[in-house]
Every structure is written in structure tokens, then in C-alpha cells.
Design an enzyme around this catalytic site. Structure first.
Site, PDB file in Angstrom:
ATOM      1  N   SER A  26     -36.392   9.948  59.594  1.00  0.00           N
ATOM      2  CA  SER A  26     -35.768  11.152  60.132  1.00  0.00           C
ATOM      3  C   SER A  26     -36.768  12.298  60.209  1.00  0.00           C
ATOM      4  CB  SER A  26     -34.579  11.563  59.250  1.00  0.00           C
ATOM      5  OG  SER A  26     -33.587  10.556  59.262  1.00  0.00           O
ATOM      6  N   ASP A  52     -39.554   2.731  65.203  1.00  0.00           N
ATOM      7  CA  ASP A  52     -39.026   3.978  65.756  1.00  0.00           C
ATOM      8  C   ASP A  52     -40.114   5.014  65.990  1.00  0.00           C
ATOM      9  OD1 ASP A  52     -36.589   2.762  65.565  1.00  0.00           O
ATOM     10  OD2 ASP A  52     -35.578   4.442  64.610  1.00  0.00           O
ATOM     11  N   GLY A  96     -32.487   6.033  67.839  1.00  0.00           N
ATOM     12  CA  GLY A  96     -31.647   7.195  68.081  1.00  0.00           C
ATOM     13  C   GLY A  96     -32.348   8.486  67.733  1.00  0.00           C
ATOM     14  N   ASP A 330     -26.208   6.962  55.705  1.00  0.00           N
ATOM     15  CA  ASP A 330     -27.039   5.753  55.752  1.00  0.00           C
ATOM     16  C   ASP A 330     -27.143   5.093  54.390  1.00  0.00           C
ATOM     17  OD1 ASP A 330     -27.481   5.983  58.439  1.00  0.00           O
ATOM     18  OD2 ASP A 330     -29.414   6.982  58.253  1.00  0.00           O
ATOM     19  N   GLU A 358     -26.977   1.459  64.613  1.00  0.00           N
ATOM     20  CA  GLU A 358     -27.678   0.330  65.230  1.00  0.00           C
ATOM     21  C   GLU A 358     -26.728  -0.816  65.573  1.00  0.00           C
ATOM     22  OE1 GLU A 358     -30.969   2.615  63.291  1.00  0.00           O
ATOM     23  OE2 GLU A 358     -28.812   2.332  63.047  1.00  0.00           O
ATOM     24  N   HIS A 405     -31.817  -2.833  60.401  1.00  0.00           N
ATOM     25  CA  HIS A 405     -32.692  -2.831  59.236  1.00  0.00           C
ATOM     26  C   HIS A 405     -31.960  -2.584  57.933  1.00  0.00           C
ATOM     27  CE1 HIS A 405     -33.093   1.810  59.548  1.00  0.00           C
ATOM     28  NE2 HIS A 405     -32.225   1.414  60.457  1.00  0.00           N
ATOM     29  N   ARG A 406     -30.958  -1.702  57.934  1.00  0.00           N
ATOM     30  CA  ARG A 406     -30.280  -1.362  56.686  1.00  0.00           C
ATOM     31  C   ARG A 406     -29.376  -2.495  56.200  1.00  0.00           C
ATOM     32  NH1 ARG A 406     -32.394   3.141  55.585  1.00  0.00           N
ATOM     33  NH2 ARG A 406     -32.756   4.762  57.155  1.00  0.00           N
ATOM     34  N   LYS A 433     -37.989  -1.483  61.740  1.00  0.00           N
ATOM     35  CA  LYS A 433     -37.515  -0.205  62.289  1.00  0.00           C
ATOM     36  C   LYS A 433     -37.901   0.949  61.385  1.00  0.00           C
ATOM     37  CE  LYS A 433     -33.302   2.025  64.005  1.00  0.00           C
ATOM     38  NZ  LYS A 433     -33.798   2.316  65.358  1.00  0.00           N
TER      39      LYS A 433
END
Length: 672
Positions: A26, A52, A96, A330, A358, A405-406, A433
Site C-alpha cells: 500500500s 504490483d 488495485g 486485509d 483479488e 496471495h493472502r 503479488k
């Protein structure tokens, strides 16, 4: 990074050690865009290297931005609010944090741009941001489905006679995009009453901590936004994005959640402390640092400093919680997996934003948690998890990761289940990611019983193809690879370089040298202390020295210990002549590879001729048959199949067919 189709994680027991986390996604993409929009040069330190950020950097390059990389520092030559390239097609992957703020910035600056991504990106809503930008007079068109990428951006006719309104209940990234783009408008407005740029949030603003990150970073770039609660944001007229010269990216607090959870779930290794996380502390500007509070509610013991956290198991089992997770959207996914180890039902609320990430994370988490034996109630904006009712109710599961990924990272923690069952993570490379080396980091911290770490042994006579087969198996499974035959050659080379006599007079010194060697089998290369020695160990002189080394009993014993050191997570494929019969008798799968002497001679002939070495088929065949006889009749570890080995004659099989056969046998032994 593991690029295999799946990664099997054996049952895990304990964890200890320290981990330095990668930079925040982020923060990284926000900083990159702000640096690009400012005038002048910005050195960005500790930038996250991930899918990203690569997407964002490539887009900035296409727009004419100077990008100079030096390891984890990237220097951005800013555009001063005016792209040098007025027309471009930008591919944004599934990022995103890249497409939304970049859409807003380009729409304000104007040009002829197309922004697209992977199919999932074209399913992630962007309509509320587009509606807000159109209020401003920006020209944005949908190229396919209304409300979703791909987009075309044209020249704006800006009008700020009224506040810009944006919904806050779908994604905080829409507001972040506006906050980062609109200083480009404010800089051209005289600082008089009524000239400020105002944004009004319609409805409840979700994921507020991410807006705090945006406001903090804007301030570092010279733009101080005035906030009236969470409904009204004012960018003063005359505001201008200015480079701070250099900026450091905090470690990712969302990624920290997996290791905070690890410390809370795993028992400590004997004599060790818990998990120490370096690079992020309690004073982080990231909202997800509040995951620490949730982990403490569940029983984790946490101490912290300005740039570190230390976590260990406290209450056990963990305590079930009922929590509004709007502040940690998240990281809350990790709580869902921690709930598997709780003493009752855990409810995570206010997580509707999971559905537009995602993947539809609410549906995904519910599905995969049920596979493990949990009882799950999934609502529009909540998930309720009751762990398996007993040890026997746990199930071995193959976790589908949805290119998310999470999902992959948080479900790795299910390997600590009390039933001692492995967990399969499908498509592990999706972690690229945000955290490409996540699984390597995890394996560096966790421990388990050697009996849980799988071993596949491939034994056989010279030139049977066992090395090729074993190396390909290791590659397909993501396991470590051991070429045991090469170890004798490496020992000989290391002894020679150290000036040690390769005789009984030097055997003790050679034996003591071996544990100090750092040996890696990296694809087709063999590395000794970082140096590629693939060719050096194959010389005729070194081969003769290897034969001498193999006759020294203390050296052979030291080599056995060295071979055992390759037995580590997540698993091992070892090739040799006695891997299954002597070195790893506990191996779960043992294959004895054979091929006819004529066929092996033909293979060796082609190999030598390709290297420019002159030979004949007859001499090679005679040599192989003589060597087979010596290996069968030697007193120490004679060449013979282990009693439980599977015989595989590959005389008429391709390497690919042999690999598929052995993989099929291996899969047949798995519980998934």
C-alpha cells in the site's frame, strides 16, 4: 519463489527466529505515484519488489517517468504533473493499488490512455471512482462492461464548482485515488476563499486506516489535507506535490499478520524465544498494525519497539473473538485461520469489502476453511468460524488459492493442526503479488519432526538417468535436491583447494572441513560457497581424487552427515546408489531406476560426444558393466534396491514419462 503447481507443507510443530519483512504494498505504490507526480527526483528506499509494484513501475516508465533501480532503492524522476507521453496502453495486472490512483491522476492530467488488466481486474468495480471523476469533468469511458475496467481516458474539461462526491462503502481506494490526484488541480487554483478542492464521502467510509496512510504520505510530499471527520476532505488551493528527496517504505503490516499469527499458534522451539518481526513496529502508519490488538485478544503475547515486534504463544487454545474488522480488512483473513485454533466460535464482522478484492474472499475463505473440517457461516459482510470439533475431525486439504496471495499465505498456518496433517497450497507463486519469498521465510522459522519431512529416493546404476529424474521431480514438487554422487567430487575439490592431503594422513582434516561447506544444487548448477563448480568437479583429476576420498572412512561418515543436512522443509529428492537403502531408509517413496547396459552406454555416448570427448559405444558398455559389477559386490553400501523400493526400467521411457510415473506414485501416497 515457489513456481510449482502446488506446494505441500508437512505438519509443523514449533517456530522461532526473526524475520525482516518486505515493504508495504500500500505504501510502495502510493509513494511511487506521488514521486512520479511531483517535480524533481525522489529516492524510494526499501521498496517492495512484487508483481504490483512492477506493474506500477512499468506504467510510470511508459508515461515517460525516469525510473532507476538499485536493489531495493528506486529513484523516480518526477513528471511535475504533466506526463511526457500523451498516448499509451497500460497493463495493470490485478493491482488495485495501481490502477485506481493512476486512473484518477491520468484523468485529471488528460491524454489518450487505455488501462486494462487480468480477467479478475475486469471484474473488480471501479464505477464509483469513474462517477466521481466525471463530476469533475474528466472523460473516462468503459471499453467493455459498464462500471469495470478496461477504461479509456481522454482530455478533461475540469469543473470544481461543487464538492466531488464518492461512495465510501465499496473500497477506500476510490477516495485514496481522488486524494492523490486532486492536488494536481489544486496547484493551479489561487489560494483564496472558495478555491479549495473538496471531496465528500457518501455513506460510511470503510478501511479508514488506508486513508490514514494516504494522508500521511501526502503530507510527506507537501500536501496537508484537512479532514472533517471521515465525510469531508479539503485539499487547500495552491497545494502542490513536492518531492521529499528521499523516503523510506515501512515493512508491510499486512504481511506481518502471518508471522504474528505464527507466534501465537506455534509452540516455541526448546530454549528459543518466539517470533521477532523486524521492519515494522507499534508506531506504524499502517492500519493493519492493529492486527496486533486482535491477536492479543485471542491470546498472543506481544512486545514491541519502534521498528520491531516479538510474539509468542500465550493462551492455548486461542480465545474465540467477535470483532468488527473494518479497521484491518486485509489482515482479518489471518484471524479467520487463527480461529481454527480457538476455544469456540469466532465472528469477524464488517468485511463486505472482501468480496471485491483479488477474489470474493468471503466465499473463498468459507469454502477452504470447510475443507479443513471447520463449520463456517458466511454472511453478506461477516464470517463465523467454529473449529473442527475434535482432533479426528480435522481433514487434510488441498487449498485452492484463487490467484489470491493472502489466501495462500494465511492457509499455510493450517499446517500446525493438532491432527498432524499436511496442507497443500495450490499455485503458491500467487504470493508474488506482495511477498514473493513468503514460503522460504516461513520455512526458515518453523520446525517439525524429521519423520514429517518427506523424502523421495532415486537410486540406480551409473548412467541410468537417476540424476535427471530426481532433479526434475524436485523442481516439480518444490523440494530440495541432493546429488549424492557429486558430494564426493565436491569433497575432493574442497580438500585439494585447502591443500589437504587426500590420504589417510589428511582424512581427519577433510572430515572436519565438510560441515563448513555451503553446497547448493541450483537447477543445472552446483554451487560451492556461492561459486559454480559444475565443471570443476567433473575434471579427470578431480574424479580420481573423489575415488581416493571415498576410501577414507572418516570422510565417508562426514559425508553421510552432510547428506542428512539436505533433509529439510518442505521435502527432499535424493539420488544416488544407497539413498533408500542406507542414507534415508525412512523415505516415503524409494525408486530403483534401471536401464539396459546398451541403452545406458548410448546415453553416455551422446553426452560425451556433445562435449567433444571422443569415445566408442563398445568401450562405454564394457566400462559400465564392469562398474555395475564392482558396485554390486563392494562391501560398503553395495548397489541394490531397498526392500521396499519400486523398480522402474526406463530403457524405453522419456524423462517426462518417467517423471510423470513417479509423480503419480507419490500422489497416490498423499492424503489429499
Amino acid at each position: 519463489m515457489y513456481a510449482t503447481a502446488f506446494l505441500d507443507i508437512p505438519p509443523l510443530n514449533t517456530a522461532s527466529g526473526s524475520i525482516t519483512l518486505p515493504g508495504s504494498k500500500s505504501i510502495s505504490n502510493r509513494v511511487l505515484l506521488l514521486a512520479a507526480l511531483s517535480e524533481g527526483s525522489t529516492d524510494v528506499h526499501d521498496l517492495l519488489d512484487s508483481d504490483d509494484t512492477r506493474v506500477m513501475l512499468e506504467a510510470l516508465r511508459q508515461l515517460g517517468c525516469g525510473v532507476h533501480q538499485n536493489h531495493s532503492t528506486v529513484t523516480i524522476e518526477g513528471l511535475g504533473g504533466k506526463p511526457k507521453v500523451a498516448q499509451a496502453k497500460l497493463f495493470m495486472g490485478n493491482a488495485g493499488t495501481a490502477i485506481r490512483p493512476l486512473t484518477a491522476a491520468l484523468a485529471v492530467m488528460g491524454g489518450d490512455y487505455e488501462l486494462s488488466g487480468v480477467p479478475r481486474m475486469h471484474e473488480r468495480p471501479i464505477g464509483d471512482l469513474v462517477d466521481a471523476m466525471r463530476q469533475l469533468g474528466c472523460q473516462i469511458d468503459y471499453l467493455e462492461k459498464s462500471g469495470y475496467p478496461p477504461l479509456r481516458i481522454g482530455q478533461p474539461t475540469l469543473n470544481l464548482s461543487a464538492p466531488i462526491q464518492v461512495r465510501g462503502d465499496v473500497s477506500s481506494q476510490f477516495l485514496t485515488a481522488l486524494l492523490m490526484a486532486l492536488p494536481l488541480v489544486a496547484m493551479h487554483r489561487a489560494p483564496t476563499l472558495g478555491n479549495d478542492v473538496v471531496i465528500e464521502v457518501v455513506g460510511e467510509l470503510i478501511s479508514r486506516p488506508y486513508i490514514e496512510i494516504t494522508l500521511n504520505l501526502l503530507a510527506q510530499f507537501g500536501v496537508v489535507v484537512q479532514r472533517d471527520g471521515w465525510q469531508r476532505f479539503t485539499i487547500p488551493a495552491g497545494s502542490q506535490i513536492r518531492t521529499p528527496g528521499e523516503i523510506y517504505v515501512e515493512a508491510d503490516a499486512s504481511s506481518a499478520s502471518y508471522f504474528i499469527a505464527l507466534g501465537a499458534i506455534a509452540a516455541r522451539a526448546r530454549g528459543q524465544k518466539g517470533i521477532k518481526i523486524l521492519g515494522v513496529g507499534a508506531a506504524s502508519i499502517q492500519g493493519d498494525i492493529r492486527f496486533v490488538e486482535a491477536a492479543q485478544m485471542m491470546g498472543a503475547q506481544v512486545t514491541s519497539g519502534p521498528n520491531w515486534l516479538e510474539i509468542s504463544r500465550g493462551a492455548w487454545p486461542l480465545k474465540a473473538i467477535d470483532l468488527d474488522c473494518n479497521h484491518i480488512p486485509d489482515a482479518a483473513m489471518t484471524l479467520a485461520v487463527m480461529a481454527l485454533y480457538a476455544d469456540g466460535t469466532t465472528t469477524l464482522r464488517n468485511i463486505a469489502s472482501w468480496r471485491v478484492k483479488e477474489t470474493d474472499r468471503l466465499a473463498a475463505m468459507a469454502c477452504e476453511l470447510r475443507k479443513l473440517g471447520a463449520t463456517v457461516d458466511e454472511g453478506a459482510d461477516y464470517i463465523r468460524i467454529t473449529p473442527p470439533a475434535s482432533v479426528g475431525a480435522w481433514k487434510a486439504a488441498s487449498i485452492h488459492t484463487y490467484d489470491d496471495h493472502r489466501v495462500a499465505m494465511c492457509f499455510s498456518l493450517a499446517a500446525f493442526n493438532p491432527a498432524g496433517l499436511p496442507v497443500r497450497i495450490e499455485d503458491p507463486k500467487c504470493v508474488a503479488k506482495t511477498f514473493p519469498d513468503y514460503f522460504e521465510a516461513l520455512f526458515s522459522l518453523v520446525q517439525t519432526s524429521p519423520k514429517h519431512v518427506p523424502v523421495i529416493c532415486i537410486d540406480g546404476p551409473t548412467a541410468s538417468g537417476k540424476g535427471t529424474l530426481a532433479a526434475e521431480l524436485a523442481k516439480r514438487l518444490g523440494y530440495h535436491f541432493l546429488d549424492s554422487g557429486a558430494l564426493y567430487r565436491i569433497a575432493a575439490l574442497a580438500a585439494s583447494r585447502a591443500g589437504l592431503p587426500i590420504a589417510s594422513s589428511g582424512e581427519a582434516q577433510i572430515a572436519s572441513l565438510l560441515p563448513q561447506l555451503r553446497i547448493e544444487f541450483a537447477g543445472n548448477r552446483i554451487l560451492l560457497n556461492g561459486e559454480d563448480v559444475s565443471e570443476a568437479i567433473r575434471t579427470e583429476e578431480n574424479g580420481m581424487n573423489a575415488s581416493k576420498v571415498s576410501a577414507l572412512a572418516p570422510v565417508r561418515a562426514a559425508l553421510v552427515a552432510l547428506q542428512h543436512s539436505f533433509h529439510r522443509l518442505p521435502g527432499l529428492v535424493a539420488d544416488g546408489r544407497d539413498m533408500g537403502s542406507v542414507i534415508f531408509p525412512q523415505a516415503q517413496l524409494k525408486v530403483f531406476l534401471t536401464a539396459s547396459a546398451p541403452q545406458r552406454a548410448q546415453r553416455r555416448f551422446k553426452q560425451l560426444i556433445s562435449k567433444g570427448i571422443s569415445t566408442t559405444l563398445d568401450s562405454l558398455r564394457a566400462d559400465l558393466e564392469a562398474r555395475d559389477e564392482r558396485d554390486r559386490t563392494r562391501s560398503a553400501s553395495p548397489l541394490k534396491p531397498a526392500q521396499d523400493a519400486v523398480l522402474l526400467d526406463n530403457s524405453d521411457l522419456s524423462v517426462e514419462t518417467s517423471v510423470d510415473l513417479v509423480l503419480g506414485w507419490w500422489q497416490g501416497k498423499q492424503p489429499f
